[in-house]
Design a protein around this motif. Sequence first.
Motif, PDB file in Angstrom:
ATOM      1  N   MET A   1     -89.366  23.328 -62.536  1.00  0.00           N
ATOM      2  CA  MET A   1     -88.274  22.958 -61.632  1.00  0.00           C
ATOM      3  C   MET A   1     -87.855  21.521 -61.903  1.00  0.00           C
ATOM      4  SD  MET A   1     -88.065  23.021 -57.457  1.00  0.00           S
ATOM      5  CE  MET A   1     -88.051  24.799 -57.461  1.00  0.00           C
ATOM      6  N   LYS A   2     -86.552  21.253 -61.848  1.00  0.00           N
ATOM      7  CA  LYS A   2     -86.064  19.912 -62.113  1.00  0.00           C
ATOM      8  C   LYS A   2     -86.310  19.011 -60.925  1.00  0.00           C
ATOM      9  CE  LYS A   2     -82.489  21.131 -65.443  1.00  0.00           C
ATOM     10  NZ  LYS A   2     -81.153  20.852 -65.934  1.00  0.00           N
ATOM     11  N   SER A   3     -86.362  17.731 -61.230  1.00  0.00           N
ATOM     12  CA  SER A   3     -86.527  16.758 -60.158  1.00  0.00           C
ATOM     13  C   SER A   3     -85.259  16.669 -59.361  1.00  0.00           C
ATOM     14  CB  SER A   3     -86.888  15.384 -60.744  1.00  0.00           C
ATOM     15  OG  SER A   3     -85.846  14.919 -61.545  1.00  0.00           O
ATOM     16  N   ALA A   4     -85.398  16.129 -58.141  1.00  0.00           N
ATOM     17  CA  ALA A   4     -84.227  16.026 -57.265  1.00  0.00           C
ATOM     18  C   ALA A   4     -83.240  15.009 -57.767  1.00  0.00           C
ATOM     19  CB  ALA A   4     -84.677  15.680 -55.850  1.00  0.00           C
ATOM     20  N   GLN A   5     -83.687  14.032 -58.525  1.00  0.00           N
ATOM     21  CA  GLN A   5     -82.796  12.997 -59.046  1.00  0.00           C
ATOM     22  C   GLN A   5     -82.554  13.261 -60.523  1.00  0.00           C
ATOM     23  OE1 GLN A   5     -81.479  10.619 -57.150  1.00  0.00           O
ATOM     24  NE2 GLN A   5     -80.270   9.782 -58.785  1.00  0.00           N
ATOM     25  N   PRO A   6     -81.292  13.409 -60.958  1.00  0.00           N
ATOM     26  CA  PRO A   6     -81.036  13.708 -62.349  1.00  0.00           C
ATOM     27  C   PRO A   6     -81.401  12.548 -63.251  1.00  0.00           C
ATOM     28  CG  PRO A   6     -78.989  13.241 -61.208  1.00  0.00           C
ATOM     29  CD  PRO A   6     -80.068  13.275 -60.183  1.00  0.00           C
ATOM     30  N   ASP A   7     -81.759  12.891 -64.481  1.00  0.00           N
ATOM     31  CA  ASP A   7     -82.120  11.876 -65.455  1.00  0.00           C
ATOM     32  C   ASP A   7     -80.918  11.002 -65.753  1.00  0.00           C
ATOM     33  OD1 ASP A   7     -83.095  10.410 -67.531  1.00  0.00           O
ATOM     34  OD2 ASP A   7     -83.498  12.108 -68.870  1.00  0.00           O
ATOM     35  N   ARG A   8     -81.112   9.693 -65.730  1.00  0.00           N
ATOM     36  CA  ARG A   8     -80.022   8.763 -65.991  1.00  0.00           C
ATOM     37  C   ARG A   8     -79.467   8.933 -67.394  1.00  0.00           C
ATOM     38  NH1 ARG A   8     -79.154   4.951 -62.227  1.00  0.00           N
ATOM     39  NH2 ARG A   8     -80.769   4.536 -60.701  1.00  0.00           N
ATOM     40  N   ALA A   9     -80.263   9.420 -68.299  1.00  0.00           N
ATOM     41  CA  ALA A   9     -79.784   9.603 -69.668  1.00  0.00           C
ATOM     42  C   ALA A   9     -78.898  10.818 -69.815  1.00  0.00           C
ATOM     43  CB  ALA A   9     -80.972   9.705 -70.622  1.00  0.00           C
ATOM     44  N   ASP A  10     -78.839  11.658 -68.815  1.00  0.00           N
ATOM     45  CA  ASP A  10     -78.077  12.913 -68.893  1.00  0.00           C
ATOM     46  C   ASP A  10     -77.112  13.012 -67.713  1.00  0.00           C
ATOM     47  OD1 ASP A  10     -77.229  15.385 -69.743  1.00  0.00           O
ATOM     48  OD2 ASP A  10     -78.813  16.451 -68.668  1.00  0.00           O
ATOM     49  N   ARG A  11     -76.307  11.984 -67.557  1.00  0.00           N
ATOM     50  CA  ARG A  11     -75.438  11.906 -66.390  1.00  0.00           C
ATOM     51  C   ARG A  11     -74.040  12.448 -66.651  1.00  0.00           C
ATOM     52  NH1 ARG A  11     -77.146   8.698 -62.244  1.00  0.00           N
ATOM     53  NH2 ARG A  11     -75.024   8.140 -61.668  1.00  0.00           N
ATOM     54  N   GLY A  12     -73.680  12.729 -67.918  1.00  0.00           N
ATOM     55  CA  GLY A  12     -72.343  13.211 -68.184  1.00  0.00           C
ATOM     56  C   GLY A  12     -71.313  12.133 -67.915  1.00  0.00           C
ATOM     57  N   ARG A  13     -70.047  12.542 -67.903  1.00  0.00           N
ATOM     58  CA  ARG A  13     -68.967  11.573 -67.693  1.00  0.00           C
ATOM     59  C   ARG A  13     -68.252  11.864 -66.388  1.00  0.00           C
ATOM     60  NH1 ARG A  13     -64.566  11.414 -71.083  1.00  0.00           N
ATOM     61  NH2 ARG A  13     -64.863  13.595 -71.612  1.00  0.00           N
ATOM     62  N   PHE A  14     -67.770  10.782 -65.754  1.00  0.00           N
ATOM     63  CA  PHE A  14     -66.924  10.922 -64.578  1.00  0.00           C
ATOM     64  C   PHE A  14     -65.530  11.318 -65.041  1.00  0.00           C
ATOM     65  CE2 PHE A  14     -63.999   8.640 -61.547  1.00  0.00           C
ATOM     66  CZ  PHE A  14     -64.129   9.566 -60.526  1.00  0.00           C
ATOM     67  N   GLN A  15     -64.996  12.398 -64.476  1.00  0.00           N
ATOM     68  CA  GLN A  15     -63.685  12.914 -64.879  1.00  0.00           C
ATOM     69  C   GLN A  15     -62.586  12.228 -64.061  1.00  0.00           C
ATOM     70  OE1 GLN A  15     -63.546  15.171 -67.481  1.00  0.00           O
ATOM     71  NE2 GLN A  15     -65.756  14.768 -67.573  1.00  0.00           N
ATOM     72  N   LEU A  16     -62.171  11.043 -64.530  1.00  0.00           N
ATOM     73  CA  LEU A  16     -61.224  10.220 -63.772  1.00  0.00           C
ATOM     74  C   LEU A  16     -59.871  10.914 -63.609  1.00  0.00           C
ATOM     75  CD1 LEU A  16     -60.477   7.581 -62.352  1.00  0.00           C
ATOM     76  CD2 LEU A  16     -59.900   6.614 -64.599  1.00  0.00           C
ATOM     77  N   ARG A  17     -59.371  11.493 -64.680  1.00  0.00           N
ATOM     78  CA  ARG A  17     -58.060  12.150 -64.603  1.00  0.00           C
ATOM     79  C   ARG A  17     -58.062  13.260 -63.556  1.00  0.00           C
ATOM     80  NH1 ARG A  17     -56.705  16.868 -66.786  1.00  0.00           N
ATOM     81  NH2 ARG A  17     -54.470  17.396 -67.051  1.00  0.00           N
ATOM     82  N   LEU A  18     -59.102  14.087 -63.569  1.00  0.00           N
ATOM     83  CA  LEU A  18     -59.195  15.176 -62.607  1.00  0.00           C
ATOM     84  C   LEU A  18     -59.358  14.636 -61.184  1.00  0.00           C
ATOM     85  CD1 LEU A  18     -61.506  17.668 -64.543  1.00  0.00           C
ATOM     86  CD2 LEU A  18     -59.012  17.701 -64.357  1.00  0.00           C
ATOM     87  N   ALA A  19     -60.131  13.559 -61.038  1.00  0.00           N
ATOM     88  CA  ALA A  19     -60.329  12.967 -59.712  1.00  0.00           C
ATOM     89  C   ALA A  19     -59.019  12.434 -59.154  1.00  0.00           C
ATOM     90  CB  ALA A  19     -61.368  11.852 -59.796  1.00  0.00           C
ATOM     91  N   LEU A  20     -58.197  11.817 -59.999  1.00  0.00           N
ATOM     92  CA  LEU A  20     -56.905  11.283 -59.546  1.00  0.00           C
ATOM     93  C   LEU A  20     -55.946  12.411 -59.160  1.00  0.00           C
ATOM     94  CD1 LEU A  20     -56.393   8.387 -62.120  1.00  0.00           C
ATOM     95  CD2 LEU A  20     -56.893   8.167 -59.677  1.00  0.00           C
ATOM     96  N   LEU A  21     -55.992  13.504 -59.909  1.00  0.00           N
ATOM     97  CA  LEU A  21     -55.134  14.648 -59.580  1.00  0.00           C
ATOM     98  C   LEU A  21     -55.506  15.239 -58.221  1.00  0.00           C
ATOM     99  CD1 LEU A  21     -54.740  16.616 -62.937  1.00  0.00           C
ATOM    100  CD2 LEU A  21     -52.912  15.609 -61.561  1.00  0.00           C
ATOM    101  N   VAL A  22     -56.800  15.426 -57.990  1.00  0.00           N
ATOM    102  CA  VAL A  22     -57.236  15.982 -56.707  1.00  0.00           C
ATOM    103  C   VAL A  22     -56.947  15.002 -55.581  1.00  0.00           C
ATOM    104  CG1 VAL A  22     -59.188  16.887 -55.413  1.00  0.00           C
ATOM    105  CG2 VAL A  22     -58.995  17.383 -57.845  1.00  0.00           C
ATOM    106  N   ALA A  23     -57.116  13.701 -55.830  1.00  0.00           N
ATOM    107  CA  ALA A  23     -56.783  12.689 -54.816  1.00  0.00           C
ATOM    108  C   ALA A  23     -55.305  12.777 -54.442  1.00  0.00           C
ATOM    109  CB  ALA A  23     -57.120  11.293 -55.328  1.00  0.00           C
ATOM    110  N   LEU A  24     -54.454  13.127 -55.409  1.00  0.00           N
ATOM    111  CA  LEU A  24     -53.036  13.318 -55.114  1.00  0.00           C
ATOM    112  C   LEU A  24     -52.838  14.457 -54.122  1.00  0.00           C
ATOM    113  CD1 LEU A  24     -50.128  12.427 -55.873  1.00  0.00           C
ATOM    114  CD2 LEU A  24     -50.162  14.217 -57.630  1.00  0.00           C
ATOM    115  N   GLY A  25     -53.619  15.517 -54.263  1.00  0.00           N
ATOM    116  CA  GLY A  25     -53.548  16.622 -53.311  1.00  0.00           C
ATOM    117  C   GLY A  25     -54.012  16.212 -51.929  1.00  0.00           C
ATOM    118  N   VAL A  26     -55.097  15.428 -51.863  1.00  0.00           N
ATOM    119  CA  VAL A  26     -55.569  14.924 -50.573  1.00  0.00           C
ATOM    120  C   VAL A  26     -54.508  14.034 -49.932  1.00  0.00           C
ATOM    121  CG1 VAL A  26     -57.323  13.503 -49.437  1.00  0.00           C
ATOM    122  CG2 VAL A  26     -57.983  15.064 -51.275  1.00  0.00           C
TER     123      VAL A  26
END
Length: 452
Positions: A1-26
Motif C-alpha cells: 500500500m502506498k503512503s499517504a503522502q506522495p513521493d516528492r520525486a513523483d509529483r507530476g506537473r501542475f496543469q496551469l492552462r486547464l486550471a485557468l480554463l476551469v477558473a473561468l467557469g467558476v
Amino acid sequence: MKSAQPDRADRGRFQLRLALLVALGVFAQESVWNFHDSQTPVTLAQYTTSVALIGLIMGLDNIIGIFVQPLMGFLSDRTRSRWGRRTPFILIGVPVAALLFVLIPLAPAFPILIAVIVLFSLTANSFKPVTEALIADQQLPQHRSKGNALGRAASSLTIIVSALLSLFVVDESVELAYIIAAAVMVGCFAILVFTLREQRTAGYLAVVDEDREAGVEKPGFFAILKEIVTDRDRSRLFMIAAIIVTWGSWAAIRALLTLYGVEQLGLSRGDAGGFTLPAGVAFLVVVIPVAILSDRFGRRLMMRLGIIVFALGALIAFAFNTSSTATLIGVLVAACGFAGFAVNATVMLWNLAPSQRLIGIYTGIFAVAQAIGSSAGPATVGLLVDATDWGFLMLFLAGISLVGLLLTFGVRREYAPEQLAEATFVEAERAEIAHADEAGAKQARVEADRES
C-alpha cells in the motif's frame, strides 16, 4: 500500500492552462450568483415590504443546493459520453439558467417572479458542483490546492464585476444589467467547454480506462454516503464537521460585521459596510501563496495554521472592541487566516474520496457542509450576542473557530491511497496524449516537406 503522502520525486506537473480554463467557469457562474444576491432583493422589494419574506426567498438557493448539488455531482460521476462526464450538464444547464436569470426583472407578477427565482436557483445549482468538480478532475491530487485557489480567486473577482454592473448599468437599465451578467456566464462557459474538450483530457480518459480495467459496479448514491459514516477511519466525517464549524465562523463575521460596526463601534451604515472590501482584497492577495505553501508543506498544517490566524484576528478585534482601526486590522488578519482553510477544505474532501470517479458527489457533500455552516453560523453567533452584548462578538467567533481547529485533528490523513494509485492512470494518459500530438506534428512536418 502506498503512503499517504506522495513521493516528492513523483509529483507530476501542475496543469496551469486547464486550471485557468476551469477558473473561468467558476468566474462565470459566481458572477451571476453575486449579481443575483446584490440586485434581486431590490426587485423583490417592488412587490413586498417584508424583509423576512425577501430573506426567505433569497435563502432558497442554499436550501435547494443542499438537495440538488450532491445528487448532480453523483450523476455527473456516473456519466460517460462523447462530451465527457461534466460537460453535458453544463451544456444543458447554462443556457436554461441564463434565460431564467434574464427573466427575473421582467416577471409581470409576484408569484411568477418567485417561480422564476426558484427555477433559476434549481438550474444554477445543478451545474455548480459539476463545474467545481472539474478543478479536481484536471489536476493530480497533490496539485489541487493551486487549482482550487485559482477558482477561489476567480470567485472573489466576481464581487468586482457585480459592483461595476450595479454602478454603471443598473440605474440606466436593470434589464440590460441582467442580460450582461447572463451573457458573461454563457460566453465564459462556451470558452471553457470548447477549449477544454473534456472528452479528450487525460483526467477523463484515465477514468474511462479505470472503468474498463476495474470492472467494478459503481456504488449507489446512498451507499456512498453510508460508506463515509461507517468507515472506521473517521477522517472524512471530521473534515465535514470542520467545514461546517469553520465556514460558519466566516459566514457569521460576514453577515454580522456591518451591524457590529453600527452597534458596537458607532459607525454609519456605509462606513461599517466598508469593512468587507479590504477583507475581500486581503483574501484575494494571499490565496495563491497559501495554495503553493499547502502543496509544499501539507494541507492539514495550512488549514490548522489558517484557523489559528483567523482566531488571532478575531481576538485582536475583541481586545480593542471600541476601535474601528483595530477591528479593521483584526478582520484583515482573520480573512488571511480563513484563506488557509478555504483553499484546502474542498481539496481535502476530494483527496479523501476513495476514487477519482467520485469527485462530483464529494464536491456536492462539501457544498452541503458549506451551506449548513453558512446558515447555522450567523444564527448561532446571533443568539450568543442576544444573550450577552455586541462587544463579545469577536470572542465568540474566535471560540467557534477553535472548535473547528480541534475537529481538524480528527482528520488523520490527506490522501486516499486508492487515488494516489489512480494518479498513475492520469499521468499515463497525459504521456500518451503528448506522444500522439508529437507524432502527429512530426508526420505533418514530413508531409509538408514532401509537398515542398
